[in-house]
Write an enzyme that holds these catalytic residues in place. Structure first.
Site, PDB file in Angstrom:
ATOM      1  N   CYS A   1     -14.294 -35.601 -18.358  1.00 27.21           N
ATOM      2  CA  CYS A   1     -14.239 -34.143 -18.398  1.00 27.21           C
ATOM      3  C   CYS A   1     -13.268 -33.747 -19.508  1.00 27.21           C
ATOM      4  CB  CYS A   1     -13.781 -33.599 -17.050  1.00 27.21           C
ATOM      5  SG  CYS A   1     -13.581 -31.810 -17.023  1.00 27.21           S
TER       6      CYS A   1
ATOM      7  N   CYS B   1      18.776   9.428  -5.581  1.00 32.08           N
ATOM      8  CA  CYS B   1      17.873   9.389  -4.439  1.00 32.08           C
ATOM      9  C   CYS B   1      16.657  10.293  -4.681  1.00 32.08           C
ATOM     10  CB  CYS B   1      18.607   9.806  -3.165  1.00 32.08           C
ATOM     11  SG  CYS B   1      18.985  11.583  -3.079  1.00 32.08           S
TER      12      CYS B   1
ATOM     13  N   CYS C   1      17.669  13.847  -5.277  1.00 29.50           N
ATOM     14  CA  CYS C   1      18.181  13.978  -6.648  1.00 29.50           C
ATOM     15  C   CYS C   1      17.031  14.223  -7.614  1.00 29.50           C
ATOM     16  CB  CYS C   1      18.943  12.723  -7.063  1.00 29.50           C
ATOM     17  SG  CYS C   1      20.501  12.436  -6.217  1.00 29.50           S
TER      18      CYS C   1
END
Length: 543
Positions: free
Chosen positions: A80, A450, A453
């Protein structure tokens, strides 16, 4: 006319047409591949339609450098040299393509003989380990006894270390599930399997033990001990499942009692001539299912996660979280929503008409456990404001409701979400306007702004998702009420962004807390993925 030209072109490489042309549809030629270890004789079979790469068979006896193990070389000498599906044979340039293939084959063979491609062996092991397909659902890492489940006539077997878990996974299969105890052993090895060149595959216990002695002697001793134990327990057969790195394979030993000791004084176990049948194991354990598509990355297994909101975002996100391991490995996924699925929800919700007027969280749990029955997913059909959210590893807000987002930000800041560290990380996921963009905000540290915010920043036209900002476009009216219109594809993209953020969190990988994906081509992005700082005077996080 192409075949004569092709034969003429490969002569300088040392290849000639074979006298015998007994393979239909192929032109057989013979020659040798040049390696740093010398010439290696081979036969080459070229598709007469010139639509595929040549097949190369190394002539016997094979070089000692290919014994007893060699990647990409089959027991019959098949080489292969190109992975199927990775390269396309150009039928419009068959001569140059064939020459390139022969040269490529020589390079690959040279690397194989130099032991430079040993790691490839594990990937192709099953190309040489043919047998009946069976399933495994084994989570326990150590060696030991496991149970077998019969799924009914013609439905196959399942080998598991947890009967209840395996039965839940295969309950959909036709036939009666029946437990068979004491006939299966699972053995763990750290050595990946590699096929022998030559006498392969093994057909008896002796041949299999001989292979394992070259591969992993400690594993050989464990296998032998398990078979002897079954023999001395008067068992006629035993299944051995081998758990190797990333691969499980197995075999059935039959006719164990056919071979008897010559005398009572003989304390040996005459089991080496007992025949074996190969079995291909198809893994169904949670660790494999979850980790298969993200190898090398940390999953959500073992984490306790709360998902608040099971609407159009949360429904798809819950599905993705489970697929990424939430609720597995001792973890938990809790779905929180007190609303029922209404007819108007169905057009863009993960749930359908079969869950109409049912609580969304409960309906999702039922749906998710159909696909992943072993996942620990729980519904909490209550108002999020009244739920105790302490002790989670991650809280995800998928409601898109600004009021709840602000409240959660305050809860995190005031110490109401403890998890052993500062506070539980909080992930918000929402859709902007009428689907112009999707956003996620992951707050893990005090130094980051956050959700409240961000809301106040946006009121000041800062950190907008798209230039100029967006306003929701309402549809509906009358008795139905108004709603924000956008297609389900937007919900899916919001859920996908939420999952990406959650995986970044669990993997501790670099990820901007505020991430934005603009969907509408009519709008220009206004803010990239950034970290926002706490806004002075924020009433939620008290900065």
């Amino acid at each position: 006319m192409v075949i004569p030209q092709l034969l003429q072109s490969i002569k300088p490489l040392g290849f000639r047409r074979k006298k015998s042309q007994d393979v239909s549809g192929y032109l057989a030629v013979e020659g040798a591949l040049e390696t740093r270890f010398g010439l290696v004789p081979c036969d080459v079979f070229i598709d007469r339609e010139l639509r595929s790469f040549p097949t190369i068979i190394l002539q016997q006896p094979l070089s000692e450098l290919l014994l007893p193990f060699a990647p990409h070389v089959g027991p019959d000498g098949f080489l292969c040299y190109v992975a199927e599906g990775t390269v396309v044979f150009d039928m419009y340039r068959p001569i140059s393509q064939t020459i390139a293939a022969l040269k490529r084959a020589a390079v690959v063979l040279d690397q194989i003989m130099a032991k430079e491609r040993v790691d490839d062996l594990e990937e192709e092991f099953f190309a040489f380990w043919r047998g009946d397909y069976c399933y495994t659902d084994i989570e326990r890492p150590e060696s030991g006894e496991v149970a077998a489940l019969s799924l009914g006539k013609g439905q196959g077997l399942v080998f598991t270390d947890d009967l209840a878990r395996a039965e839940s996974k295969f309950a959909y299969r036709a036939g009666r599930v029946e437990a068979l105890l004491g006939v299966t052993a699972k053995i763990t090895t750290k050595v990946p399997p590699r096929p022998l060149i030559g006498a392969w595959p093994p057909k008896t216990v002796g041949e299999l033990l001989d292979w394992q002695s070259k591969l992993d002697p400690p594993c050989r001793r464990k296998i032998l001990a398990r078979i002897i134990k079954a023999y001395r327990a008067d068992k006629q057969a035993i299944v051995v499942v081998i758990d190797a790195p990333t691969i499980q394979y197995g075999f059935l030993v039959t006719d164990l009692q056919k071979y008897k000791r010559t005398s009572k004084a003989d304390q040996g176990a005459p089991i080496f001539e007992a025949p074996i049948e190969l079995m291909q194991m198809v893994r169904m354990d949670d660790r494999y299912i979850v980790g298969r598509n993200i190898p090398g990355q940390k999953t959500l297994a073992g984490k306790k996660i709360a998902l608040v909101g099971c609407g159009t975002i949360g429904g798809y996100l819950a599905d993705l979280l489970v697929k990424a391991g939430a609720g597995t490995g001792g973890g938990e996924l809790q779905l929180i929503d007190n609303q029922k699925l209404a007819p108007g929800n169905i057009g863009r919700h993960r749930l359908g008409a079969n869950r109409l007027e049912l609580n969304k969280a409960q309906g999702l749990v039922t749906e998710l456990k159909i696909g992943m029955p072993s996942a620990n997913v729980r519904a909490l059909p209550e108002d999020a404001f009244s739920v105790n959210l302490a002790g989670f590893d991650l809280i995800i807000d998928a409601t898109g409701e600004q009021g709840l987002g602000n409240w959660l930000a305050g809860q995190q800041a005031n110490g109401s979400l403890p998890n052993g560290g500062w506070q539980t990380p909080l992930l918000h996921v929402w859709i902007e306007g009428s689907g112009e963009a999707v956003r996620a905000l992951l707050k893990q540290h005090r130094s980051e702004g956050c959700y409240r915010c961000l809301c106040d920043y946006e009121a000041e036209q800062r950190f907008l998702s798209v230039a100029g900002g967006v306003r929701p476009i309402l549809a509906g009216g009358g008795c139905e009420g108004q709603y924000v219109a956008y297609p389900a594809s937007v919900s899916v993209q919001a859920a996908a962004l939420g999952l990406d953020a959650a995986l970044a969190w669990v993997g501790a990988t670099l990820w901007a807390p505020l991430s934005t994906r603009v969907i509408s081509r009519a709008h220009d992005p206004a803010t990239g993925d950034v970290t926002i700082l706490p806004r002075p005077g924020c009433p939620a996080c008290g900065s």
